[in-house]
Structure formats: structure tokens, C-alpha cells
Design a protein around this motif. Sequence first.
Motif, mmCIF file in Angstrom:
data_model
loop_
_atom_site.group_PDB
_atom_site.id
_atom_site.type_symbol
_atom_site.label_atom_id
_atom_site.label_comp_id
_atom_site.label_asym_id
_atom_site.label_seq_id
_atom_site.Cartn_x
_atom_site.Cartn_y
_atom_site.Cartn_z
ATOM 1 N N PHE A 17 8.957 -16.865 2.564
ATOM 2 C CA PHE A 17 7.490 -16.455 2.153
ATOM 3 C C PHE A 17 6.983 -15.310 2.329
ATOM 4 O O PHE A 17 6.208 -14.746 1.532
ATOM 5 N N GLY A 18 7.681 -14.446 3.339
ATOM 6 C CA GLY A 18 7.228 -13.252 3.377
ATOM 7 C C GLY A 18 7.916 -12.267 2.226
ATOM 8 O O GLY A 18 6.716 -11.452 1.677
ATOM 9 N N ASP A 19 8.823 -12.643 1.701
ATOM 10 C CA ASP A 19 9.274 -12.122 0.443
ATOM 11 C C ASP A 19 8.363 -12.485 -0.565
ATOM 12 O O ASP A 19 7.825 -11.400 -1.310
ATOM 13 N N ALA A 20 7.510 -13.658 -0.797
ATOM 14 C CA ALA A 20 6.827 -13.864 -1.803
ATOM 15 C C ALA A 20 5.641 -13.369 -1.682
ATOM 16 O O ALA A 20 5.004 -12.551 -2.613
ATOM 17 N N LEU A 21 5.113 -12.792 -0.431
ATOM 18 C CA LEU A 21 3.564 -12.393 -0.082
ATOM 19 C C LEU A 21 3.848 -10.843 -0.696
ATOM 20 O O LEU A 21 2.950 -10.257 -1.176
ATOM 21 N N TRP A 22 5.100 -10.276 -0.335
ATOM 22 C CA TRP A 22 5.327 -8.902 -0.566
ATOM 23 C C TRP A 22 5.396 -8.822 -1.952
ATOM 24 O O TRP A 22 4.774 -7.757 -2.501
ATOM 25 N N TRP A 23 6.061 -9.598 -2.869
ATOM 26 C CA TRP A 23 6.231 -9.536 -4.208
ATOM 27 C C TRP A 23 4.903 -9.631 -4.874
ATOM 28 O O TRP A 23 4.519 -8.990 -5.761
ATOM 29 N N THR A 24 4.098 -10.519 -4.400
ATOM 30 C CA THR A 24 2.538 -10.695 -4.692
ATOM 31 C C THR A 24 1.585 -9.432 -4.862
ATOM 32 O O THR A 24 1.015 -9.116 -5.566
ATOM 33 N N CYS A 25 1.834 -8.901 -3.492
ATOM 34 C CA CYS A 25 0.957 -7.628 -3.410
ATOM 35 C C CYS A 25 1.529 -6.441 -4.512
ATOM 36 O O CYS A 25 0.727 -5.866 -4.938
ATOM 37 N N SER A 26 2.806 -6.481 -4.396
ATOM 38 C CA SER A 26 3.281 -5.410 -5.408
ATOM 39 C C SER A 26 2.934 -5.796 -6.666
ATOM 40 O O SER A 26 2.761 -4.790 -7.718
ATOM 41 N N THR A 27 2.976 -6.936 -7.140
ATOM 42 C CA THR A 27 2.500 -7.535 -8.559
ATOM 43 C C THR A 27 0.973 -7.417 -8.687
ATOM 44 O O THR A 27 0.933 -6.756 -9.777
ATOM 45 N N PHE A 28 0.173 -7.466 -7.880
ATOM 46 C CA PHE A 28 -1.108 -7.457 -7.966
ATOM 47 C C PHE A 28 -1.600 -5.983 -8.178
ATOM 48 O O PHE A 28 -2.405 -5.392 -8.735
ATOM 49 N N ALA A 29 -0.936 -5.066 -7.145
ATOM 50 C CA ALA A 29 -1.097 -3.544 -7.295
ATOM 51 C C ALA A 29 -0.723 -3.007 -8.476
ATOM 52 O O ALA A 29 -0.640 -1.740 -8.652
ATOM 53 N N THR A 30 0.159 -3.802 -9.221
ATOM 54 C CA THR A 30 0.848 -3.116 -10.496
ATOM 55 C C THR A 30 1.735 -1.880 -9.988
ATOM 56 O O THR A 30 2.189 -1.183 -11.094
ATOM 57 N N VAL A 31 2.447 -2.101 -9.004
ATOM 58 C CA VAL A 31 3.568 -1.181 -8.408
ATOM 59 C C VAL A 31 4.838 -1.612 -8.824
ATOM 60 O O VAL A 31 5.556 -0.956 -9.594
ATOM 61 N N GLY A 32 5.281 -2.718 -8.656
ATOM 62 C CA GLY A 32 6.408 -3.344 -9.094
ATOM 63 C C GLY A 32 7.590 -2.678 -8.718
ATOM 64 O O GLY A 32 8.258 -1.830 -9.412
ATOM 65 N N TYR A 33 7.953 -2.490 -7.444
ATOM 66 C CA TYR A 33 9.069 -1.963 -6.709
ATOM 67 C C TYR A 33 10.486 -2.596 -7.302
ATOM 68 O O TYR A 33 11.319 -1.704 -7.494
ATOM 69 N N GLY A 34 10.619 -3.700 -7.728
ATOM 70 C CA GLY A 34 11.807 -4.459 -8.008
ATOM 71 C C GLY A 34 12.781 -4.536 -7.051
ATOM 72 O O GLY A 34 13.959 -5.150 -7.417
#
Length: 232
Positions: free
Chosen positions: A165-182
Motif C-alpha cells: 500500500f505504501g507503493d500505491a500511495l507513492w504512485w498516487t502522489c507522483s500521479t497527482f503531482a503530474t511528476v510520473g517518476y516511473g
Amino acid sequence: MDDDRRPARDGTRPPRDDSRAARWEDRAELPLACASMLYLAAYAVHVLATGIASVWHDVCLSVLFAMWAAFALDYAVRWRLSGRGVGFVRTHWLDTVVLILPLLRPLRIVKVYQAVAHRQGRPRLSLQGRVATYAGLATGLLGFAGALAVYQAERYAPGASIRTFGDALWWTCSTFATVGYGDVVPVTVRGRIIAAGMMACGLGLLGAVTGSFSSWLFQVFAREGDAKPPGS
């Protein structure tokens, strides 16, 4: 709730809409907001609490179904009271989407705020403050719901990078911030559909905050310009 029910600039209120539909919305909005939070809590327990007895998962599913039934009843009543037939669906497209995808109910937080403000008599925050508050609450609730949904879709998928779930939260933050680290990305069809929806919501909320902030800066600079003495 209709715009003609908002307070006027001079502090007076226009005539109250006493239609049956308006009275239903006034009475149902806050209980439905509580039902939304209960829905999200039950979904979170169902997804995250993997070690509990199966009977509790059944309880969570029962709560989810009961809350969705309440949402559907509210939609049906407002449709019936509107007297507009199919036209109600066209003018209440967000309500229709939220009925189909209940995890998007945080987007209706504006309705909740309007219901509270109406009972208090007038808004306590400026327009910019209301936009920022709405965007912040909607982002937090939608982000949590989206993280739960993508985690449920991805955690057991072959080759998935979202395992906790931590991975999911990190992905959510990067998606909402339009960063998209990949570094973590959804690999399932369901996960990618959720991702597309969250990207759209993130861009919309970010645009709302940016526009509100720009409007606030414009008003501040305009007041500073008006305050300068002539010839300065």
C-alpha cells in the motif's frame, strides 16, 4: 444546490428555494456525506485487512452494498423530484458518474460545503479559500481511494511493481503531482484505467488551485495599485 440560493454580496439572502427537490437535498446531503466516509472506511478495511476472518470481509461487502443502495436511492429520488426525465442525467452528469463509481464521491464535497454554509447562513471563507479547501479535501480523499483501488488491482498481478500500500500511495502522489517518476506503474488493465482517471482528476484539481491562487494574487496587486497615492 442551485446558485440562486447563495448569499448576495450585500449580505442579504435571496428567497429560499422551498421546492421538494431542494428540501430533499438539504436533508440528505450531510447523511450521505457520512455514508460516503463509511463506504470508504469499509472499502479500506476490505482491501488492507487481509489477515482478518472472512466474516469481516463479508460485513465490509454488506456495508459497501448498503451504502451504494443509499446513494442509488438518493439519485432516484432527486431524479423523480426534478420532473425532468432524461434531462436530469444530462445536467447532473457528475452525480451519475459518482453513482457508477462510488469511490469518486469526494468530488461531491462542494455539495456538502454548500449544505453546511446554507445552514449557517453565509460562507465563512473567501472564494479562493473555498476553492483551496475543496481541492485539498478532494485530493486527499480521492488520493486515498485511488491508492486503495490500484493496490487492490495490482498487488497480486504478475510483474507488478505496486506490491504494498505504501507503493500505491507513492504512485498516487507522483500521479497527482503530474511528476510520473516511473519507478512504480500499474500493469493491469484495471490499474491503468484507474490511473487515467486519477490523472484527469489531478490535472483538474491542480488547475483549480492554480487558477484560484492566480486570482488571489491579481486581487492583491490590484488593491496595492489602487492604494498608491496619485502621481506616485
